[in-house]
Scaffold this motif. Structure first.
Motif, short mmCIF file in Angstrom:
data_model
loop_
_atom_site.label_atom_id
_atom_site.label_comp_id
_atom_site.label_asym_id
_atom_site.label_seq_id
_atom_site.Cartn_x
_atom_site.Cartn_y
_atom_site.Cartn_z
N MET A 1 0.86 -1.19 0.00
CA MET A 1 0.00 0.00 0.00
C MET A 1 0.89 1.23 0.00
N SER A 2 0.72 2.06 -1.03
CA SER A 2 1.59 3.23 -1.18
C SER A 2 0.75 4.46 -1.48
N PRO A 3 0.67 5.41 -0.52
CA PRO A 3 -0.10 6.64 -0.78
C PRO A 3 0.53 7.45 -1.92
N PRO A 4 -0.25 8.32 -2.59
CA PRO A 4 -1.63 8.68 -2.25
C PRO A 4 -2.63 7.62 -2.68
N VAL A 5 -3.58 7.35 -1.78
CA VAL A 5 -4.67 6.42 -2.04
C VAL A 5 -5.96 7.07 -1.52
N ALA A 6 -7.07 6.43 -1.78
CA ALA A 6 -8.34 6.97 -1.30
C ALA A 6 -9.30 5.84 -1.00
N LYS B 1 -23.09 7.19 -8.01
CA LYS B 1 -23.25 7.83 -6.70
C LYS B 1 -22.11 7.35 -5.81
N ALA B 2 -21.07 8.16 -5.71
CA ALA B 2 -19.85 7.72 -5.02
C ALA B 2 -19.21 8.89 -4.29
N ALA B 3 -18.32 8.53 -3.37
CA ALA B 3 -17.56 9.54 -2.62
C ALA B 3 -16.16 9.00 -2.35
N PHE B 4 -15.19 9.91 -2.27
CA PHE B 4 -13.81 9.54 -2.01
C PHE B 4 -13.32 10.19 -0.72
N TRP B 5 -12.44 9.48 -0.01
CA TRP B 5 -11.73 10.02 1.15
C TRP B 5 -10.23 9.82 0.89
N PRO B 6 -9.55 10.84 0.36
CA PRO B 6 -8.14 10.66 -0.04
C PRO B 6 -7.18 10.74 1.14
N PHE B 7 -6.05 10.04 0.99
CA PHE B 7 -4.97 10.06 1.97
C PHE B 7 -3.64 10.19 1.22
N ALA B 8 -2.81 11.11 1.67
CA ALA B 8 -1.44 11.22 1.17
C ALA B 8 -0.50 10.81 2.31
N VAL B 9 0.76 10.63 2.00
CA VAL B 9 1.70 10.25 3.05
C VAL B 9 1.80 11.35 4.10
N PHE B 10 1.51 12.61 3.70
CA PHE B 10 1.57 13.73 4.65
C PHE B 10 0.21 14.04 5.26
N SER B 11 -0.78 13.16 5.08
CA SER B 11 -2.08 13.35 5.71
C SER B 11 -2.01 12.88 7.17
N TRP C 1 -10.31 0.43 -1.42
CA TRP C 1 -9.21 1.37 -1.59
C TRP C 1 -8.91 1.52 -3.08
N VAL C 2 -8.59 2.73 -3.52
CA VAL C 2 -8.20 2.96 -4.92
C VAL C 2 -6.97 3.86 -4.94
N PRO C 3 -6.14 3.76 -5.99
CA PRO C 3 -5.00 4.68 -6.12
C PRO C 3 -5.50 6.11 -6.32
N TRP C 4 -4.71 7.06 -5.86
CA TRP C 4 -5.05 8.48 -5.99
C TRP C 4 -3.83 9.21 -6.51
N THR C 5 -3.96 10.49 -6.80
CA THR C 5 -2.82 11.28 -7.30
C THR C 5 -2.73 12.60 -6.57
N HIS C 6 -1.55 13.20 -6.62
CA HIS C 6 -1.36 14.52 -6.02
C HIS C 6 -2.21 15.57 -6.72
N PRO D 1 -7.59 8.91 -11.20
CA PRO D 1 -8.28 8.23 -10.10
C PRO D 1 -9.77 8.00 -10.35
N GLU D 2 -10.42 8.93 -11.06
CA GLU D 2 -11.86 8.77 -11.29
C GLU D 2 -12.19 7.56 -12.16
#
Length: 727
Positions: free
Chosen positions: A54-59, A70-80, A233-238, A428-429
């Motif tokens: 598992m490697s951030p950023p992820v969501a 009908k969806a929602a994301f909660w993103p996380f970065a390593v600095f979150s 969990w899904v991959p995310w980007t800066h 990510p979308e």
């Protein structure tokens, strides 16, 4: 009075200063349970955060089961701060749970709850003399990340409490905080003696001190609706962190914040070294002296502004002045590549997902296609098996509206049909797009075929649309769907009596016939369809061109051009003869708009079906007395529209038109000028210049171009050396 068993860390989402302080605070408090702001029904996914892959950023992605849109994301970065809390809990064997309102309530109540407008932190920034909330938080918290104490959270909570007294609490916040208190009560009731709560600073005052009776919160939450949801969990980007956030706290500089968190010392010097590296990659002369001077300027600006450390605004100004020489274009490059940045996270293979996504990942791995955030051009040589498979895979994804790859212009000029270029960029979308596409099948190929078949069955589908689907089936190599599309094409073509529909479909079908073989696809079944379409077009053309007004004639001219080009491109002698014979039989009729007559004469002349002398005679007759000037201009527009080379190389035609224009009366000239200007304005600049020279008495030949014999001899010598022949 604050419960000694509870420690509330009010943080700024995606803030590196908050993340460091949370980490230190957890070490000091050593909680038994860590409650983190996030959908509580995502608790089963918490354990995946500890995975080495598992490697951030992820969501976190939550979507309504059966209705992925009908969806929602909660993103996380390593600095979150939330991610650091998850990471600390995993490494210390401490239970971590999410404590916010479940996604099945949030998604169900999106349309019902009132939400707060504006940013309450902006008021604190304004009180501190800042016109930008980002700069205020960066100065007070983020830039102090190395020296601050966890006690800063008490000060933040007090500030938020004072601010909440002046700002009304919206309905959504009331529901969320009531649920957080319920989770905290239950955690304490289950026996936890030290509970850490990591939540947005705005919510901290609601969780500090006595929680009050549970019945009050139960009444607030009573009657909330829920829907069935799925989470993963899904991959995310800066870049997505910079534009949107599930917390409503998108940030403008995730790349800078990542650097603040990961650079333990010499933060400014390390950052400006990265800047220099980016500029050097663009072949700009950036030396170590530039970096040193930029560091000095950034630190001096921080001192002048009474800031403990140089922040983003200081290093940006130093970059602009020292490294970019005031060039905002270069500064924008730095912003895109570093301040925002492009970093795509990864999630473990065991992450819950739909079968279609698993197939997509497996196929991408087999084809050596890496999902990455940055844009990249992929050049395919369709003579290679792996590139053919890549092409089919990307075409199938396009059919499923997963636009990982978009056809792009080939940077290598080539007249062959074996090259294909795609612009690849994973966003990510697409996670939602994959889930939506999973409704069509469990694999990419099955889903693409099913979607084609569903579109074929759509009522009143046009013939041209069917032909496009047929082409997509061939490109994506979907033989089963191709059979059904072919059947529908034959049926619709047989029932469609509109010649324009048939003419719109034939060029697409011909293109498929022309370029299908390079992929090794059998297109023999399409030949019969193409022949049938051409026969019906030729049969209906004499009636279709009768009595059209100027607007309809201009539209029909486009169909004529495309069908003519398609017939010649197919290079089938029988089809060419049939088409030219029909067109030849129409050019002498008086009931056809001059725009179309002129066009058909031009097409026949270019195809060699009539001579240049015959074409000139027809133009002469069209411009003779007996027709209105506007009608004559229409004939000229039909004949010349799209290119003026015929006038450059045929002086007789040019003299005819020049003479006719010169003899127009003043009012006739005024009436025909707009149409003539449109006709000649569409010519290339070189064509217009050559025509102008000829009208003024110059020569319209290649010798009219000035040449330099000395440079020509030098060029010929080089060519001779390359070819190995004597000059």
């Amino acid at each position: 009075m604050q419960d000694s068993r509870v420690r509330v860390f009010g943080i700024r989402h995606h803030g590196p200063g908050s993340a460091r302080a949370v980490r230190r605070g957890l070490e000091e408090f050593a909680p038994e349970v860590v409650l983190i702001e996030g959908p509580s029904d995502a608790d089963p996914l918490v354990m995946l955060a500890a995975s080495e892959t598992m490697s951030p950023p992820v969501a976190l992605l939550a979507y309504a089961t059966g209705e992925p849109s009908k969806a929602a994301f909660w993103p996380f970065a390593v600095f979150s701060p939330e991610w650091q809390a998850l990471d600390w809990a995993a490494k210390n064997g401490v239970q971590a749970r999410f404590c916010d309102l479940p996604a099945h309530n949030m998604l169900a109540d999106q349309r019902e709850l009132s939400t707060r407008e504006g940013d309450p932190l902006a008021e604190l920034a304004a009180a501190a003399g800042y016109d930008d909330t980002e700069r205020w938080w960066d100065s007070v918290i983020e830039s102090n990340s190395g020296t601050g104490s966890s006690d800063v959270f008490d000060a933040i909570t007090d500030a938020m409490a004072a601010l909440r007294e002046t700002v009304p609490i919206d309905e959504e916040t009331a529901h969320r905080e009531a649920y957080m208190r319920q989770v905290l009560r239950k955690t304490l009731k289950d026996g936890a003696q030290r509970v850490a709560v990591v939540c947005g600073a705005w919510h901290a005052p609601a969780l500090v001190g006595p929680l009050g009776p549970a019945s009050v919160d139960a009444r607030i939450l009573k009657g909330m609706t829920k829907i069935k949801t799925s989470l993963t969990w899904v991959p995310w980007t800066h870049s997505r962190l910079a534009s949107v956030s599930g917390y409503g706290a998108g940030i403008t500089s995730p790349g800078w914040y990542h650097h603040l968190f990961t650079a333990q010392d010499k933060t400014v010097a390390r950052w400006l070294t990265k800047v220099a590296r980016v500029l050097r990659a663009e072949d700009l002369p950036i030396s170590s002296a530039h970096v040193i001077e930029a560091v000095r300027l950034a630190e001096a600006l921080a001192v002048i502004r009474s800031r403990p450390l140089a922040g983003l605004s200081e290093v940006t100004e130093a970059t602009r002045s020292v490294m970019c020489d005031g060039n905002d274009v270069l500064l924008d490059l730095i912003t895109r590549k570093l301040v925002v940045g492009e970093s795509l996270g990864e999630v473990p293979e065991e992450t819950p997902t739909v079968p279609l996504e698993a197939d997509l990942r497996a196929r991408a791995k087999t084809l050596r296609l890496k999902q990455q955030a940055g844009a990249k051009n992929l050049d395919l040589d369709l003579r290679r098996d792996i590139d053919v498979e890549r092409s089919r895979f990307l075409h199938r994804l396009a059919l499923l509206d997963i636009d990982w790859g978009v056809p792009a212009e080939d940077e290598v000029r080539s007249t062959g049909t074996f090259r294909e270029t795609w612009a690849l960029q994973w966003k990510p979308e697409f996670a939602v797009s994959v889930i939506e596409a999973s409704l069509w099948g469990t694999t990419v190929s099955v889903g693409a075929a099913a979607k084609i078949e569903a579109r074929v069955q759509a009522p009143d589908i046009a013939l041209a649309a069917l032909i496009e689907l047929l082409e997509q089936c061939l490109l994506a190599d979907l033989p089963d769907a191709l059979t059904r599309v072919l059947t529908s094409v034959k049926t619709v073509a047989a029932l469609d009596h509109d010649v324009t529909h048939l003419m719109a479909a034939l060029p697409i079908l011909t293109r498929t016939l022309r370029y299908g073989d390079v992929r090794g696809t059998d297109v023999s079944a399409l030949t019969e369809v193409a022949d049938g379409l051409l026969v019906r077009i030729c049969t209906g053309l004499p009636v279709a061109v009768t009595g059209l007004d100027d607007a309809s004639a201009e539209e029909f001219r486009d169909h004529l051009d495309k069908v003519h080009a398609a017939v010649l491109m197919r290079d089938d002698p029988e089809s060419i003869e049939r088409w030219l014979k029909v067109v030849s039989g129409l050019i002498d009729r008086d009931d056809i708009n001059g725009i179309l007559t002129g066009r058909m004469v031009r097409l026949l002349r270019d195809a060699g079906s009539i001579s240049e002398i015959d074409a000139a005679q027809r133009l002469s007759r069209a411009l003779s007395i007996g027709s209105a000037p506007v009608d004559k201009a229409g004939w000229v527009d039909g004949f010349l529209g799209g290119g003026g080379l015929v006038l450059v190389h045929d002086r007789a035609l040019l003299d005819l038109i020049d003479s006719w224009v010169g003899q127009l009366r003043e009012q006739d000239f005024i009436d025909t000028l707009p149409l003539l200007r449109r006709t000649f304005g569409a010519f290339e600049a070189g064509e217009r210049r050559a025509i102008g020279q000829a009208v003024r008495g110059g020569r319209v030949t290649e010798t009219s171009v000035e040449t330099d014999a000395r440079r020509g001899r030098a060029a010929m010598a080089v060519v001779s050396d390359i070819l190995g022949v004597n000059a």
